[in-house]
Design an enzyme around this catalytic site. Structure first.
Site, PDB file in Angstrom:
ATOM      1  N   ARG A  99       1.213  -9.689  -1.702  1.00 47.53           N
ATOM      2  CA  ARG A  99       2.277  -8.864  -2.291  1.00 47.53           C
ATOM      3  C   ARG A  99       3.192  -8.175  -1.290  1.00 47.53           C
ATOM      4  NH1 ARG A  99       1.121  -5.551  -7.411  1.00 47.53           N
ATOM      5  NH2 ARG A  99       0.983  -3.890  -5.893  1.00 47.53           N
ATOM      6  N   ASP A 100       2.922  -8.280   0.003  1.00 45.32           N
ATOM      7  CA  ASP A 100       3.820  -7.684   0.997  1.00 45.32           C
ATOM      8  C   ASP A 100       3.850  -8.553   2.249  1.00 45.32           C
ATOM      9  OD1 ASP A 100       5.641  -5.822   1.911  1.00 45.32           O
ATOM     10  OD2 ASP A 100       4.108  -4.491   2.750  1.00 45.32           O
ATOM     11  N   LEU A 101       3.916  -9.862   2.029  1.00 47.46           N
ATOM     12  CA  LEU A 101       3.936 -10.800   3.158  1.00 47.46           C
ATOM     13  C   LEU A 101       5.305 -10.764   3.823  1.00 47.46           C
ATOM     14  CD1 LEU A 101       2.476 -12.997   4.757  1.00 47.46           C
ATOM     15  CD2 LEU A 101       3.290 -14.656   3.069  1.00 47.46           C
TER      16      LEU A 101
END
Length: 302
Positions: A99-101
């Site tokens: 979700r925060d790559l």
């Protein structure tokens, strides 16, 4: 009151810490940052040391005047490492959606091996009433593994995330495509756009960062690399490849861009190069041969 607000903020920090620890404690993979421990007061996580910092930092350093360009051999090896780490996360049962790559959350060790880190926003995908769960807690294979969350790091976010904060494994694939674009161009995505302009471009106009300029240096498999980027940041989540497919395609690009074997490489270099370390690195990255750039970096760090 101010005291109550401070206590609530402190509790939220501890919740975030426990959430990240709960995810990281069970992960074991050479392309995942290893959790070494956690401290509650002050809240902190102790992780393995990655000598080169984040991928974002590495790219920024190689853009400075006088610094040699980052060779494509190294860029491809780093992209393969990130893809391998994400493939592992998505193969967990149930899958873990990062979700925060983004490049600041990809750490780089001494040998340019990339490790996925920063799991503050990660969620373990679970079956909902709409996707349906199978007996014994198994999730239906056709389910998209969705979760909800607020906006964060919009430069790397997929259209469905920007539009409705709806995350899935396919959203991670989109973010990875933007990382591949960073490795191609050595630039920050959407550098000239504000958040609302970016959202309009990605969500409403289906725009993407440009692929028209030929990178310097370039390499013979650029068309295949660009095709992977375009597939991975498709507007519809269902049209994007899985990380398993991404890994296979990247390995194909690397094989086609193969360097001379390790024996020839070592003969070209100073005898002080740690041959055993190079061989170990080669075994840890199947199909990706350490480049002269990697070996010389090892010498420079001595």
């Amino acid at each position: 009151t101010t005291r109550d607000a401070d206590e609530a903020a402190a509790a939220e920090v501890l919740d975030e810490l426990e959430r990240e620890v709960s995810i990281m404690a069970r992960l074991r993979h050479p392309n995942i940052v290893l959790l070494l421990g956690a401290v509650r007061s002050p809240p902190a996580i102790v992780e393995e040391y990655c000598a080169r910092g984040s991928l974002y930092s590495v790219l920024q350093r190689h853009c400075k005047p006088g610094v040699p360009p980052l060779e494509w051999r190294v860029r491809l090896q780093m992209s393969l490492g990130a893809a391998a780490g994400m493939c592992y996360l998505h193969a967990c049962s149930p899958p873990i959606i990062h979700r925060d790559l983004k490049s600041p959350n990809l750490m780089v060790d001494r040998y340019f091996r990339v490790k996925v880190g920063d799991f503050n926003l990660s969620r373990v995908a679970v079956a909902s009433a709409t996707t349906g769960a199978l007996p014994g807690g198994r999730v239906a294979a056709a389910a998209a593994q969705h979760s909800q969350g607020g906006l964060h790091s919009p430069r790397w976010m997929a259209p469905e995330v920007l539009r409705a904060a709806s995350y899935s494994t396919a959203s991670d694939v989109y973010s990875f495509a933007v990382v591949l674009w960073e490795l191609r161009t050595m630039k920050l995505p959407w550098e000239s756009l504000g958040q609302w302009q970016l959202m309009h471009a990605v969500v409403d106009d289906a725009s993407r960062p440009p692929l028209d300029a030929t990178p310097k240096p370039t390499f013979g498999e650029l068309a295949s690399y660009d095709a992977l980027i375009e597939d991975a940041w498709a507007q519809e989540p269902g049209a994007r490849p899985s990380f398993d497919a991404v890994l296979t395609r990247l390995q194909g690009v690397i094989d086609a861009h193969a360097e001379p074997d390790l024996e020839l490489l070592v003969h070209e270099l100073d005898p002080a190069v740690d041959r055993a370390a190079l061989e170990a690195y080669s075994r840890s990255m199947p199909g990706a041969v350490p480049s002269k750039d990697l070996a010389l970096a090892e010498l420079a760090d001595r």
